[in-house]
Design a protein around this motif. Structure first.
Motif, PDB file in Angstrom:
ATOM      1  N   LEU A  31     -24.830 -46.131  20.175  1.00  0.00           N
ATOM      2  CA  LEU A  31     -24.310 -44.818  20.589  1.00  0.00           C
ATOM      3  C   LEU A  31     -23.953 -43.943  19.388  1.00  0.00           C
ATOM      4  CD1 LEU A  31     -21.952 -45.881  23.550  1.00  0.00           C
ATOM      5  CD2 LEU A  31     -24.413 -45.476  23.597  1.00  0.00           C
ATOM      6  N   ARG A  32     -24.646 -44.126  18.286  1.00  0.00           N
ATOM      7  CA  ARG A  32     -24.226 -43.445  17.067  1.00  0.00           C
ATOM      8  C   ARG A  32     -24.360 -41.924  17.158  1.00  0.00           C
ATOM      9  NH1 ARG A  32     -29.678 -44.114  15.504  1.00  0.00           N
ATOM     10  NH2 ARG A  32     -30.347 -42.471  14.072  1.00  0.00           N
ATOM     11  N   GLY A  33     -25.340 -41.435  17.933  1.00  0.00           N
ATOM     12  CA  GLY A  33     -25.510 -39.996  18.050  1.00  0.00           C
ATOM     13  C   GLY A  33     -24.354 -39.336  18.774  1.00  0.00           C
ATOM     14  N   VAL A  34     -24.030 -39.833  19.945  1.00  0.00           N
ATOM     15  CA  VAL A  34     -22.938 -39.227  20.717  1.00  0.00           C
ATOM     16  C   VAL A  34     -21.593 -39.548  20.066  1.00  0.00           C
ATOM     17  CG1 VAL A  34     -22.598 -41.133  22.355  1.00  0.00           C
ATOM     18  CG2 VAL A  34     -22.155 -38.777  23.077  1.00  0.00           C
ATOM     19  N   ARG A  35     -21.485 -40.687  19.398  1.00  0.00           N
ATOM     20  CA  ARG A  35     -20.254 -41.012  18.668  1.00  0.00           C
ATOM     21  C   ARG A  35     -20.001 -39.949  17.575  1.00  0.00           C
ATOM     22  NH1 ARG A  35     -18.129 -46.198  18.549  1.00  0.00           N
ATOM     23  NH2 ARG A  35     -20.173 -47.044  19.143  1.00  0.00           N
ATOM     24  N   TYR A  36     -21.080 -39.585  16.869  1.00  0.00           N
ATOM     25  CA  TYR A  36     -20.965 -38.555  15.832  1.00  0.00           C
ATOM     26  C   TYR A  36     -20.593 -37.213  16.460  1.00  0.00           C
ATOM     27  CZ  TYR A  36     -22.197 -35.427  11.987  1.00  0.00           C
ATOM     28  OH  TYR A  36     -22.151 -34.463  11.007  1.00  0.00           O
TER      29      TYR A  36
ATOM     30  N   PRO B  28     -17.371 -40.328  25.454  1.00  0.00           N
ATOM     31  CA  PRO B  28     -16.382 -39.382  25.985  1.00  0.00           C
ATOM     32  C   PRO B  28     -15.425 -40.025  26.988  1.00  0.00           C
ATOM     33  CG  PRO B  28     -18.599 -38.885  26.814  1.00  0.00           C
ATOM     34  CD  PRO B  28     -18.751 -39.867  25.701  1.00  0.00           C
ATOM     35  N   MET B  29     -15.919 -40.917  27.833  1.00  0.00           N
ATOM     36  CA  MET B  29     -15.021 -41.586  28.776  1.00  0.00           C
ATOM     37  C   MET B  29     -13.884 -42.284  28.050  1.00  0.00           C
ATOM     38  SD  MET B  29     -17.614 -43.347  31.527  1.00  0.00           S
ATOM     39  CE  MET B  29     -18.620 -42.408  32.671  1.00  0.00           C
ATOM     40  N   SER B  30     -14.222 -42.985  26.951  1.00  0.00           N
ATOM     41  CA  SER B  30     -13.202 -43.738  26.214  1.00  0.00           C
ATOM     42  C   SER B  30     -12.185 -42.819  25.550  1.00  0.00           C
ATOM     43  CB  SER B  30     -13.857 -44.628  25.158  1.00  0.00           C
ATOM     44  OG  SER B  30     -14.339 -43.869  24.060  1.00  0.00           O
ATOM     45  N   LEU B  31     -12.565 -41.556  25.341  1.00  0.00           N
ATOM     46  CA  LEU B  31     -11.676 -40.574  24.731  1.00  0.00           C
ATOM     47  C   LEU B  31     -10.905 -39.765  25.771  1.00  0.00           C
ATOM     48  CD1 LEU B  31     -14.145 -39.247  22.004  1.00  0.00           C
ATOM     49  CD2 LEU B  31     -12.214 -40.808  21.655  1.00  0.00           C
ATOM     50  N   GLY B  32     -11.110 -40.095  27.052  1.00  0.00           N
ATOM     51  CA  GLY B  32     -10.431 -39.374  28.115  1.00  0.00           C
ATOM     52  C   GLY B  32     -11.078 -38.057  28.477  1.00  0.00           C
ATOM     53  N   ILE B  33     -12.324 -37.829  28.037  1.00  0.00           N
ATOM     54  CA  ILE B  33     -13.062 -36.606  28.347  1.00  0.00           C
ATOM     55  C   ILE B  33     -13.950 -36.862  29.559  1.00  0.00           C
ATOM     56  CG2 ILE B  33     -14.780 -34.947  27.505  1.00  0.00           C
ATOM     57  CD1 ILE B  33     -13.724 -35.602  24.666  1.00  0.00           C
TER      58      ILE B  33
END
Length: 442
Positions: free
Chosen positions: A194-199, A388-393
């Motif tokens: 998930l490096r793209g969306v993580r970035y 994003p889910m893990s970040l609450g988004i």
């Protein structure tokens, strides 16, 4: 571009943060009035500009198929996305988007400008990469309207559909309240971690500016992946002095330590609900059949829909590794040196969930029910939405193609591309996007 992995301490912090997010979401949800969402969707479906956009997608369906074929046939295996990212950026520009760029991680991004100007963005994304290594034949073999090639369903058709959405919205003169980022992400599959969306969420230009996220994956409209299955992956290295299998017999053996580790690791008890798993996937090491190896390794995968259960398996694994070392050093001679173990983290996908009381869930539900007559919003999976889910988004993974196909992640992957099977689902998911972005009524 290099892979970035977290230290054990940082990993624990991420898992604890994810646990905290889910704990908050587990609180009793406020009552939801579906009428406001139904009304918003109904106004979009009744809007002549929406139907003009659908007609444009219908009239230009051959262009979608041509772009789908072109994108499929650009090799884009793990860490091989440079060419497809550049080409996708060109196509985003041609589709009428602005501020198009390829970011430092390789994501291709184009902006649809909204009218609100609040500095927050809705992301609509599909991943550009596949699981297939360099040298894989990715040319499409057509069997009527069936496309047969690696990656057709996961996720090349979705990348082409996003381009069709942008063109149709522009041609129909649609306006939305929210700015929309159309994104072709990299590194969604396997070792990409998930490096793209993580970035995108942690380092990129739009960090802290994204208020909602859609990942469009292979599958038809009407369902949503609402939970992100978390995973932690390691390469576990056992090392020792090595020696001749006959002459040095009796010395500690890393292979026996690894076998001890795998046997005990396989016996970790996990719950069926929330689903939690562990597996050994790859074994490596040794120099010859008549040598005690000086190094062996195993690649392991641990997953759960609940970050606290994932953390339990993760911590137990580390104890088992240390115990396997102690057992082997106690059983055999350490005269030439002891067994040691190194735990190399090779992957982390944090868990998370988008709950029913969020606007994105309710608006998506209303749009799918109004268009395809159904909504299933209980699935878990490992997709770009995990981050994003893990970040609450709020984030959902949804489908927009025919939903007819199979053999994903195999060389004979296939997808039905007939317009009459695909366009109704494209219409439904476009309604989802516009409803969540706030389509202007005119």
């Amino acid at each position: 571009m290099s892979k970035k992995f977290l230290s054990t301490a940082a990993l624990a912090a991420v898992l604890m943060a994810s646990t905290s997010v889910l704990a908050q979401e587990a609180a009793p949800a406020a009552a939801v009035d579906p009428a406001q969402y139904t009304q918003a969707v109904d106004s979009i479906l009744a809007n002549a500009k929406f139907e003009a956009a659908v007609k444009h997608m219908d009239d230009t369906y051959d262009q979608l198929l041509a772009e789908f074929e072109e994108l499929t046939e650009i090799p884009s295996g793990p860490f091989m996305e440079e060419k497809i990212s550049a080409r996708y950026a060109e196509l985003l520009t041609a589709a009428g988007l602005t501020d198009v760029k390829v970011d430092e991680e390789g994501n291709s991004i184009g902006l649809w400008k909204g009218t609100a100007g609040d500095g927050k963005f809705l992301v609509v994304s599909a991943h550009l990469d596949t699981v297939f290594p360099e040298g894989t034949d990715v040319n499409i073999q057509w069997k009527g309207t069936e496309a047969h090639a690696p990656g057709v369903r996961d996720d090349k058709m979705s990348t082409a559909i996003l381009l069709a959405y942008a063109r149709a919205m522009k041609e129909a003169g649609i306006q939305t309240k929210d700015d929309i980022l159309f994104v072709g992400t990299v590194g969604e599959e396997g070792p990409g971690d998930l490096r793209g969306v993580r970035y995108l969420f942690n380092e990129g230009e739009y960090k802290d500016k994204i208020k909602g996220f859609f990942s469009v994956e292979g599958g038809s409209a009407g369902s949503a992946t609402v939970g992100g299955t978390g995973s932690v992956r390691y390469r576990v290295h056992f090392k020792g002095p090595g020696g001749h299998s006959f002459g040095a017999f009796g010395l500690v053996n890393p292979a026996y330590a690894l076998a001890d580790f795998m046997t005990t690791f396989s016996q970790i008890q996990v719950p069926a609900n929330p689903k939690t798993t562990h597996s050994v996937g790859i074994l490596d090491g040794g120099t010859s059949v008549n040598s005690i190896p000086f190094a062996v390794s195993a690649e392991i995968d641990m997953r759960s829909n609940d970050p606290s259960e994932l953390d339990k398996v993760h911590e137990r694994m580390k104890v088992i590794a240390d115990q396997a070392v102690a057992n082997e050093n106690a059983r055999r001679s350490v005269a030439e040196g002891p067994i040691t173990v190194e735990l190399e983290q090779i992957g982390l996908r944090p868990a998370g969930q988008t709950t029913e009381d969020t606007d994105i869930f309710q608006m998506t539900k209303a749009a799918f029910q109004a268009t395809v007559g159904d909504f299933k919003g209980e699935g878990f999976g490992s997709t770009d939405s995990n981050i994003p889910m893990s970040l609450g988004i709020p984030a959902l993974t949804i489908g927009a193609n025919s939903g007819i196909g199979g053999r994903g992640h195999s060389l004979d992957e296939w997808l039905e591309t007939a317009k009459d099977k695909t366009l109704p689902n494209m219409r439904a998911t476009l309604a989802v996007v516009l409803a969540n972005a706030g389509m202007a009524n005119e």
